[in-house]
Design a protein around this motif. Structure first.
Motif, PDB file in Angstrom:
ATOM      1  N   GLN A  59       4.277 -86.433 -19.673  1.00 20.51           N
ATOM      2  CA  GLN A  59       5.166 -85.374 -19.197  1.00 20.51           C
ATOM      3  C   GLN A  59       4.557 -83.997 -19.429  1.00 20.51           C
ATOM      4  O   GLN A  59       4.676 -83.100 -18.585  1.00 20.51           O
ATOM      5  N   ALA A  60       3.909 -83.824 -20.576  1.00 24.01           N
ATOM      6  CA  ALA A  60       3.250 -82.544 -20.851  1.00 24.01           C
ATOM      7  C   ALA A  60       2.130 -82.302 -19.852  1.00 24.01           C
ATOM      8  O   ALA A  60       1.965 -81.186 -19.342  1.00 24.01           O
ATOM      9  N   ARG A  61       1.359 -83.325 -19.569  1.00 23.25           N
ATOM     10  CA  ARG A  61       0.255 -83.211 -18.605  1.00 23.25           C
ATOM     11  C   ARG A  61       0.804 -82.797 -17.241  1.00 23.25           C
ATOM     12  O   ARG A  61       0.268 -81.890 -16.593  1.00 23.25           O
ATOM     13  N   ILE A  62       1.879 -83.430 -16.824  1.00 24.40           N
ATOM     14  CA  ILE A  62       2.484 -83.116 -15.526  1.00 24.40           C
ATOM     15  C   ILE A  62       3.042 -81.697 -15.526  1.00 24.40           C
ATOM     16  O   ILE A  62       2.874 -80.944 -14.565  1.00 24.40           O
ATOM     17  N   ALA A  63       3.710 -81.323 -16.626  1.00 22.03           N
ATOM     18  CA  ALA A  63       4.311 -79.997 -16.706  1.00 22.03           C
ATOM     19  C   ALA A  63       3.258 -78.891 -16.667  1.00 22.03           C
ATOM     20  O   ALA A  63       3.501 -77.815 -16.108  1.00 22.03           O
ATOM     21  N   LEU A  64       2.101 -79.144 -17.235  1.00 25.36           N
ATOM     22  CA  LEU A  64       1.046 -78.129 -17.267  1.00 25.36           C
ATOM     23  C   LEU A  64       0.215 -78.087 -15.996  1.00 25.36           C
ATOM     24  O   LEU A  64      -0.373 -77.050 -15.671  1.00 25.36           O
ATOM     25  N   GLN A  65       0.171 -79.179 -15.277  1.00 29.01           N
ATOM     26  CA  GLN A  65      -0.677 -79.289 -14.094  1.00 29.01           C
ATOM     27  C   GLN A  65      -0.308 -78.224 -13.066  1.00 29.01           C
ATOM     28  O   GLN A  65       0.827 -78.120 -12.628  1.00 29.01           O
ATOM     29  N   GLY A  66      -1.285 -77.418 -12.705  1.00 29.40           N
ATOM     30  CA  GLY A  66      -1.075 -76.390 -11.689  1.00 29.40           C
ATOM     31  C   GLY A  66      -0.377 -75.151 -12.213  1.00 29.40           C
ATOM     32  O   GLY A  66      -0.268 -74.168 -11.495  1.00 29.40           O
ATOM     33  N   ARG A  67       0.100 -75.153 -13.447  1.00 31.78           N
ATOM     34  CA  ARG A  67       0.820 -73.991 -13.993  1.00 31.78           C
ATOM     35  C   ARG A  67      -0.065 -73.149 -14.893  1.00 31.78           C
ATOM     36  O   ARG A  67       0.226 -71.973 -15.109  1.00 31.78           O
ATOM     37  N   VAL A  68      -1.076 -73.766 -15.449  1.00 34.01           N
ATOM     38  CA  VAL A  68      -2.000 -73.023 -16.309  1.00 34.01           C
ATOM     39  C   VAL A  68      -3.430 -73.379 -15.903  1.00 34.01           C
ATOM     40  O   VAL A  68      -3.679 -74.438 -15.325  1.00 34.01           O
ATOM     41  N   VAL A  69      -4.346 -72.483 -16.246  1.00 32.75           N
ATOM     42  CA  VAL A  69      -5.743 -72.727 -15.898  1.00 32.75           C
ATOM     43  C   VAL A  69      -6.245 -73.955 -16.645  1.00 32.75           C
ATOM     44  O   VAL A  69      -5.721 -74.318 -17.711  1.00 32.75           O
ATOM     45  N   ALA A  70      -7.263 -74.571 -16.093  1.00 29.00           N
ATOM     46  CA  ALA A  70      -7.758 -75.848 -16.616  1.00 29.00           C
ATOM     47  C   ALA A  70      -8.156 -75.764 -18.087  1.00 29.00           C
ATOM     48  O   ALA A  70      -7.861 -76.674 -18.871  1.00 29.00           O
ATOM     49  N   LYS A  72      -7.047 -73.703 -20.461  1.00 29.93           N
ATOM     50  CA  LYS A  72      -5.841 -73.595 -21.291  1.00 29.93           C
ATOM     51  C   LYS A  72      -5.067 -74.915 -21.265  1.00 29.93           C
ATOM     52  O   LYS A  72      -4.499 -75.335 -22.281  1.00 29.93           O
ATOM     53  N   GLN A  73      -5.033 -75.573 -20.116  1.00 24.76           N
ATOM     54  CA  GLN A  73      -4.350 -76.866 -19.988  1.00 24.76           C
ATOM     55  C   GLN A  73      -4.994 -77.871 -20.937  1.00 24.76           C
ATOM     56  O   GLN A  73      -4.295 -78.575 -21.671  1.00 24.76           O
ATOM     57  N   GLU A  74      -6.320 -77.927 -20.941  1.00 24.59           N
ATOM     58  CA  GLU A  74      -7.025 -78.871 -21.808  1.00 24.59           C
ATOM     59  C   GLU A  74      -6.763 -78.571 -23.280  1.00 24.59           C
ATOM     60  O   GLU A  74      -6.506 -79.484 -24.072  1.00 24.59           O
ATOM     61  N   ALA A  75      -6.799 -77.308 -23.657  1.00 27.43           N
ATOM     62  CA  ALA A  75      -6.556 -76.929 -25.055  1.00 27.43           C
ATOM     63  C   ALA A  75      -5.118 -77.251 -25.464  1.00 27.43           C
ATOM     64  O   ALA A  75      -4.876 -77.758 -26.568  1.00 27.43           O
ATOM     65  N   THR A  76      -4.177 -76.964 -24.585  1.00 27.77           N
ATOM     66  CA  THR A  76      -2.777 -77.240 -24.880  1.00 27.77           C
ATOM     67  C   THR A  76      -2.538 -78.736 -25.013  1.00 27.77           C
ATOM     68  O   THR A  76      -1.846 -79.182 -25.942  1.00 27.77           O
ATOM     69  N   LYS A  78      -4.708 -80.963 -25.845  1.00 32.07           N
ATOM     70  CA  LYS A  78      -5.358 -81.405 -27.082  1.00 32.07           C
ATOM     71  C   LYS A  78      -4.460 -81.102 -28.281  1.00 32.07           C
ATOM     72  O   LYS A  78      -4.306 -81.926 -29.188  1.00 32.07           O
ATOM     73  N   ASP A  79      -3.839 -79.933 -28.282  1.00 33.70           N
ATOM     74  CA  ASP A  79      -2.922 -79.554 -29.367  1.00 33.70           C
ATOM     75  C   ASP A  79      -1.691 -80.465 -29.372  1.00 33.70           C
ATOM     76  O   ASP A  79      -1.264 -80.947 -30.431  1.00 33.70           O
ATOM     77  N   ILE A  80      -1.150 -80.735 -28.198  1.00 34.74           N
ATOM     78  CA  ILE A  80       0.008 -81.630 -28.071  1.00 34.74           C
ATOM     79  C   ILE A  80      -0.368 -83.041 -28.513  1.00 34.74           C
ATOM     80  O   ILE A  80       0.392 -83.708 -29.222  1.00 34.74           O
ATOM     81  N   ALA A  81      -1.569 -83.480 -28.128  1.00 34.04           N
ATOM     82  CA  ALA A  81      -2.036 -84.813 -28.526  1.00 34.04           C
ATOM     83  C   ALA A  81      -2.101 -84.943 -30.048  1.00 34.04           C
ATOM     84  O   ALA A  81      -1.820 -86.013 -30.593  1.00 34.04           O
ATOM     85  N   GLY A  82      -2.451 -83.856 -30.728  1.00 32.23           N
ATOM     86  CA  GLY A  82      -2.453 -83.873 -32.198  1.00 32.23           C
ATOM     87  C   GLY A  82      -1.064 -84.116 -32.759  1.00 32.23           C
ATOM     88  O   GLY A  82      -0.888 -84.908 -33.704  1.00 32.23           O
TER      89      GLY A  82
END
Length: 180
Positions: A59-70, A72-76, A78-82
């Protein structure tokens, strides 16, 4: 035979029958415990506790897709995955321990009630079967091959629908976050 001898024989017979019944109950209880040892039902509880973590990451991946640059999306992500991994690491042992502790008291009476000794022996033979173990060891390979084939054969029809759905959800999320 005197009445006393008859009573002694009757008492001996009753005690022998009671002993046989107790032995049969012990035998059945041992069979039930063997089934429980072979049946790894606690894995179901572990999947139940870990599924919300996987869903949250998706859900986080879907929510971030297209809303933030790649980047920042990857960093976010990664933080969520932690955070998700922390939950899994903390929740899994709790659920595993509870599942193991509750397995026998919950399931032993049901197994004893619903299966005869012979059926329990058959169940044990099935659970211990080398063919079953071989089949289970090959399941990931079978599932991967099958999944790849289904994906390959349905990709042309599914990809456009998946892309349309992803774009639609992304547009709605963008619209909802941009509207005051």
């Amino acid at each position: 035979m005197s009445i006393t001898d008859y009573r002694r024989s009757l008492v001996t017979l009753v005690l022998a029958a009671a002993s046989c019944a107790a032995q049969a109950a012990e035998d059945k209880a041992a069979l039930v415990q063997r089934v429980l040892a072979l049946w790894h039902l606690e894995d179901v509880a572990i999947v139940m506790v870990q599924r919300p973590a996987a869903d949250a990451l998706n859900q986080a991946r879907i929510a971030l897709q297209g809303r933030v640059v790649a980047v920042k999306q990857e960093a976010t992500l990664k933080d969520i995955a932690g955070d998700i991994q922390k939950y899994v690491d903390e929740a899994t042992p709790i659920v595993r321990d509870k599942a193991v502790a509750l397995k026998a008291p919950t399931l032993a009476p049901l197994l004893a009630k619903n299966f005869s000794e012979d059926e329990l022996r058959q169940l044990i033979a099935l659970l211990e079967s080398p063919v079953k173990k071989k089949f289970e060891s090959l399941l990931p390979q079978f599932e991967r091959a099958y999944g790849e084939k289904v994906a390959a054969d349905s990709r042309a029809a599914i990809d456009p629908k998946l892309q349309a759905m992803t774009q639609s959800v992304a547009l709605k999320l963008r619209g909802a976050t941009m509207t005051p």
